[in-house]
Design a protein around this motif. Sequence first.
Motif, PDB file in Angstrom:
ATOM      1  N   UNK A  75       0.859  -1.186   0.000  1.00 30.25           N
ATOM      2  CA  UNK A  75       0.000   0.000   0.000  1.00 30.25           C
ATOM      3  C   UNK A  75       0.894   1.234   0.000  1.00 30.25           C
ATOM      4  N   UNK A  76       0.560   2.205  -0.821  1.00 33.75           N
ATOM      5  CA  UNK A  76       1.378   3.419  -0.877  1.00 33.75           C
ATOM      6  C   UNK A  76       1.070   4.291   0.326  1.00 33.75           C
ATOM      7  N   UNK A  77       2.086   4.823   0.992  1.00 33.25           N
ATOM      8  CA  UNK A  77       1.818   5.727   2.119  1.00 33.25           C
ATOM      9  C   UNK A  77       1.375   7.092   1.600  1.00 33.25           C
ATOM     10  N   UNK A  78       0.711   7.834   2.460  1.00 29.13           N
ATOM     11  CA  UNK A  78       0.269   9.176   2.050  1.00 29.13           C
ATOM     12  C   UNK A  78       1.495  10.062   1.816  1.00 29.13           C
ATOM     13  N   UNK A  79       2.503   9.862   2.645  1.00 32.64           N
ATOM     14  CA  UNK A  79       3.716  10.660   2.516  1.00 32.64           C
ATOM     15  C   UNK A  79       4.905   9.692   2.519  1.00 32.64           C
ATOM     16  N   UNK A  80       5.580   9.595   1.379  1.00 30.01           N
ATOM     17  CA  UNK A  80       6.666   8.615   1.256  1.00 30.01           C
ATOM     18  C   UNK A  80       7.808   8.902   2.227  1.00 30.01           C
ATOM     19  N   UNK A  81       7.993  10.157   2.628  1.00 30.39           N
ATOM     20  CA  UNK A  81       9.110  10.436   3.518  1.00 30.39           C
ATOM     21  C   UNK A  81       8.751  10.211   4.988  1.00 30.39           C
ATOM     22  N   UNK A  82       7.445  10.119   5.263  1.00 28.12           N
ATOM     23  CA  UNK A  82       6.997   9.809   6.633  1.00 28.12           C
ATOM     24  C   UNK A  82       5.932   8.726   6.551  1.00 28.12           C
ATOM     25  N   UNK A  83       6.337   7.540   6.124  1.00 29.36           N
ATOM     26  CA  UNK A  83       5.339   6.515   5.810  1.00 29.36           C
ATOM     27  C   UNK A  83       4.599   5.964   7.022  1.00 29.36           C
ATOM     28  N   UNK A  84       5.083   6.244   8.217  1.00 26.86           N
ATOM     29  CA  UNK A  84       4.462   5.634   9.396  1.00 26.86           C
ATOM     30  C   UNK A  84       3.573   6.608  10.169  1.00 26.86           C
ATOM     31  N   UNK A  85       3.254   7.736   9.563  1.00 27.68           N
ATOM     32  CA  UNK A  85       2.441   8.737  10.267  1.00 27.68           C
ATOM     33  C   UNK A  85       1.171   8.097  10.816  1.00 27.68           C
ATOM     34  N   UNK A  86       0.936   8.301  12.091  1.00 21.77           N
ATOM     35  CA  UNK A  86      -0.291   7.820  12.714  1.00 21.77           C
ATOM     36  C   UNK A  86      -0.210   6.405  13.245  1.00 21.77           C
ATOM     37  N   UNK A  87       0.791   5.648  12.837  1.00 22.66           N
ATOM     38  CA  UNK A  87       0.799   4.254  13.281  1.00 22.66           C
ATOM     39  C   UNK A  87       1.485   4.116  14.645  1.00 22.66           C
ATOM     40  N   UNK A  88       1.115   3.052  15.338  1.00 19.70           N
ATOM     41  CA  UNK A  88       1.668   2.791  16.663  1.00 19.70           C
ATOM     42  C   UNK A  88       2.618   1.596  16.565  1.00 19.70           C
ATOM     43  N   UNK A  89       3.836   1.799  17.016  1.00 19.42           N
ATOM     44  CA  UNK A  89       4.853   0.754  16.920  1.00 19.42           C
ATOM     45  C   UNK A  89       5.406   0.448  18.306  1.00 19.42           C
TER      46      UNK A  89
END
Lengths: 335, 453, 455
Positions: B203-217
């Motif tokens: 899946x393509x991220x909304x922002x390729x330079x910050x692909x994990x925005x919003x996710x919890x790791x």
Amino acid sequence: MSRDGEWIGDWLDEPGAETAERASAASDAVPERIETLAAVPNPGAVYLGALGRAGRAIVTTSSLTTSLPDVALRADLTLDRERLDAYAHLVGERALDTAPPGFVHVSVFGLQLALMGRGDFPLPMLGMVHVANRIEQLRPAGVGETLTATTWARRLVSRPVGDGMGTQVDLVTEVRAGGELVWQGVSTYLARSTQISGLTVLDRPEHPEFVAPTPTGGWDTTLRLSKDYAAVSGDRNPIHTSRLAARGFGYRSTIAHGMDTAARALAALGPRRGDAFTWSVEFAAPVLVPGRVAVGVERRDDVDPADGGTRAGYALTVWDPRRGRLHVASTLAHA
Amino acid sequence: MPSPTLPAPLRGVTKQLNRSITQALGLTEAVTLRRTDPTSVDAPLTAGPVLVIGQGEDADAVAHHLHDAHLDVRRNLAAPTQQRWGAVVVVLTDLDAPGEEAERVLALGATLRELARCARVVTISRAVGEGDAPATAAARAGVSGLVRSLGKELRQGATANGIELAAGVAVTDPAALGTLRFLLSARSAFVDGQLLPVTGPGRAPADWTRPLVGSVVVVTGAARGIGAETVRVLARDGAHVLGVDVPAAGEALAHVMNEVGGVALQLDITSPDAGERLLERVARGPFNGRLDVLVHNAGILRDKLLANMRPEQWEPVIAVNLAAQVAVTTAVAQAHPGLVQVSLASTSGIAGNRGQTNYGFSKAGVIGATQAWAPVLAAGGGRANAVAPGFIETEMTASIPTMQREISRRVSSLGQGGKPVDVAEAVAFLASPQAGGINGAVLRVCGQNLVGR
Amino acid sequence: MTSTTPTPSATSPDTSAVVRPSGTAVVVGGNRTPFAKAGGHYAGASNLDMLTTVLDGLVARLGLAGERIGEVRAGAVLNHSKDFNLAREAVLGTTLAPTTPAVTVQRACATSIEAAWDLANKITLGQISSGIAGGADSTSDAPIVVSERLRHTLLKLNRARTVPDRLKLVGQLRPADLAPVAPNVNEPRTGLSMGEHQALTNLQWQVTREAQDAVALASHTQLARAWEDGLFDDLVTPFRGLTRDAALRADTTAEALAKLRTVFGNDHPEPTMTAGNSTPLSDGAAAVLLASPAWAAEHGLPALARVVDAEAAAVDFVHGQEGLLMGGAYAVPRLLARQGLGLDDIDLVEIHEAFAGVVVATTTAWADTTFCSEKLGLPALGTLDTDKLNVAGSSLAAGHPFAATGARIVATLATLLARRKAALIADGGSPDTPVRGLISVCAAGGQAVAMLLEA
């Protein structure tokens, strides 16, 4: 089987876009010859040795050599808990399990002195002026960690000083934990009255008129604080602790340690410093003791012109609020 | 002076070694690798213009995508004036028989003298599939040998890697393009000689330079070394991070987590209720029940020759490095079936290492578990992958004797050890949505270490 | 948007910005350093270092980096004059928003429970919605002062104009004047140390050596068990390499305690106080976060326990009317009376173990009908079931950095109450059944603070 036989060749050494970068990287390289010392020398002992060395005037005249020793000094060290506590409390840092960048500097300072005190070092150790310092911290160094510090000199250049010429040198120190580079410092020293012919001559640096920023703080400098800093840093250069010696070098009174002043300005920034950064300091004019200085902390988006002006961080300025005279211009650029 | 004590595979490097050891153990790095500038992530993506070699739809699509990513894309083999190639992408998806590759491979060869420092060579080809005609399979399999050999020829920090697309995966799928971007970028500085299998669209991220925005790791072993660096890179890429480490490491953990605005959880992952406690913390703010990625990084070393190994050296290594991971994921995956898991394996788990029977067992076990979790998590929309670091300069490796450490550094194609951030970048990539097409894989971050398969 | 009509959200009041009296303050979480022995692990750490670190640990645990907290209220008992603004200085050294206001407070050993109480009141009134109470104390970094004679002489020297004047002044100094004066924690009014005071109280209440040693033994075994159970995983962040309380002796026994020689009250016929049943001098810091239930919910953080009420007491120890550390015998019955509760309504009791004798004398007084009616005008509280008392250990085993103790107890008790409540509900109990905890912290100057928490 020699891997060399399979090498494609030196095609990447052709002049290319990165020539300048590679050239500077090459001069940053550790000299081939490395002398490993049992420990970082005690700066006081190095000074004494320098003072006591007969037959070699170390204060004003130049030594016999005109080039830098092609040697690096190396020693293992661990940061000392008690000394770190004393340092942190003196300059206004929190005494944590990791060291502020200035403490690593004082912890490896003895190596710098030992290098400058060598017979084949072309400049007189005493009386050299610390004009700039640049520290890149990749991560904070921890108390008790086994570190290895390596110091060497590079970039011996001539530079106009007043009406004459002085000689300037960079002392590079790398601090590694195992192989991991943790901290790298470049201290630039100037021998005001030593002139060596045949060196690259730097342009006279431009000094734009100093416009004081809005002060965010300040402190009083006292001889007591200088002596405390001398004790904790080991930098007992008498120019900082004895009026007589200071006068001998042409100052009205003792002057504060440059790295003390810079460290206090950095401490004014507090925890916003972060863990990985480049801290660049230029010492414009000595801080006379006793006296009062002002410090200004300013947030900037393009703090470090050396990096192309892209990094955000802080400008930390120290000046004499009465005379409007700049003492220290420093920046902290986040990695 | 070839040292007779050196094992055979290392003799080729003795010349280099001797030189460096006489040069004060050569602690300077061969070439400073191009790594991500946190203030300018992926900009520029490559060290110079990108050449796309190949004709046809796939090559055109790749070129268009890279062009849209604001790269200077060329199709003309002539070297760009005043510049060196930042990357060469060779599109080989159409190979049907040996021999068809020749023209493109030789064209690639002609560009190698014009590569920039830390340039990238990336092949895109089809993975050998079930029912492939022998000639097709032969050509497709050949690409891996090309990439691995080329990796050993490149100098000055340049790397060669490949993307192997499974049947049904288009070069334009986000996973194919995302993997390509990763391999082109400074993020993959220490990834060399690797072939990444892409088996799904991603899946393509909304922002390729910050692909994990919003996710919890969640990252275990987050207080120090690779774990701490992983936390920083994940946060840089936009993730909210819950850092876990043993209570005794709490002070360092708090520092790391405050630096990135994350949360610290002091937890021994080998405790029976570890999964439950982790879920409890995730249920609270600022995560409020969201959990996207679990990074199993916590690991310990208790090196001993097996003949001298005692239970206190064997058991904790297996418990922390392997058993706890399985138990924690079992608990977490029940509550979060779409979990994306990234585990830290090791080249020791692939190739073995003297004195590390316990560690090797645990890390080979991690790879086995990853492959087993892959279909299980995929059923819920998740995936499981592993990152296998080679020689990485950390506090842990600092304790290795100097000579051995130096050898370990030099036996990689990049001629140096990696940095914790290199591993962190690989973890962050596998955690990202564009890596959605990669499942059950082991990504080596080893500078193409000579050891292993 | 071209419409000039304001959107509804722009016209309706932003209720989230308006803090209304919620009537409730809850404990959300806590953090402390392991407590070190005086001159031990934290020898070089200042109060400011420790308080800052403990706040940062709390921030990391709860994910509050960059957050503006309503107020940080903290202090130290042994405070350097340069740390006059300790709490605010600490805030500026943390990752909390620099716009977080702070107040430096001091109420001797009750400093941080006082701070928690103050914050709970402000939260209850709706003046703030979150606050951190804390305290730090270092007997290792206590301010060393110069002697009075030296101080006077130095002041005069400053004013003296001539060299002979100065020499004369210096000549008046005696070597003893130059010795630094270590901090003194004796009661300024009586000149007696706290231990000597407690020895007097022990005599008055006939507190035996055996009873005191039993309290000490329970403190160590129960604190050790709490560590083993992982209770402190969410309550403590290691500091300077110390991962557990340094005073804790998990393997101590009644026999070992019985062998210790007495250190206080040795001029009494049968001295009972030893280093084992008196708290050690300690270094450390603690903090506890309180908030309105709405703030806690908004941040997804738990409401461990509600602060129901608190009461302070002070006794006249100067004229020998009451024991120095007996304040808890007054504060607790008054608090329970106001709340209409008895000891049976309380699930857990935390009595700060300044000395084991404090615990014994206080609980004996609660049960003493004569004492309660004569001194308090209240019926006796009855006998405390020791199963409820200091179930996770207390100051004898953990140590007692003066200003940190209150926050340690509030955070620990709130966590214990929340767990008990969760277990109750898991066993099919009603969520409406309150689980109550009571705290009593005695302090220098004959004071004490009692607090009631409810989960």
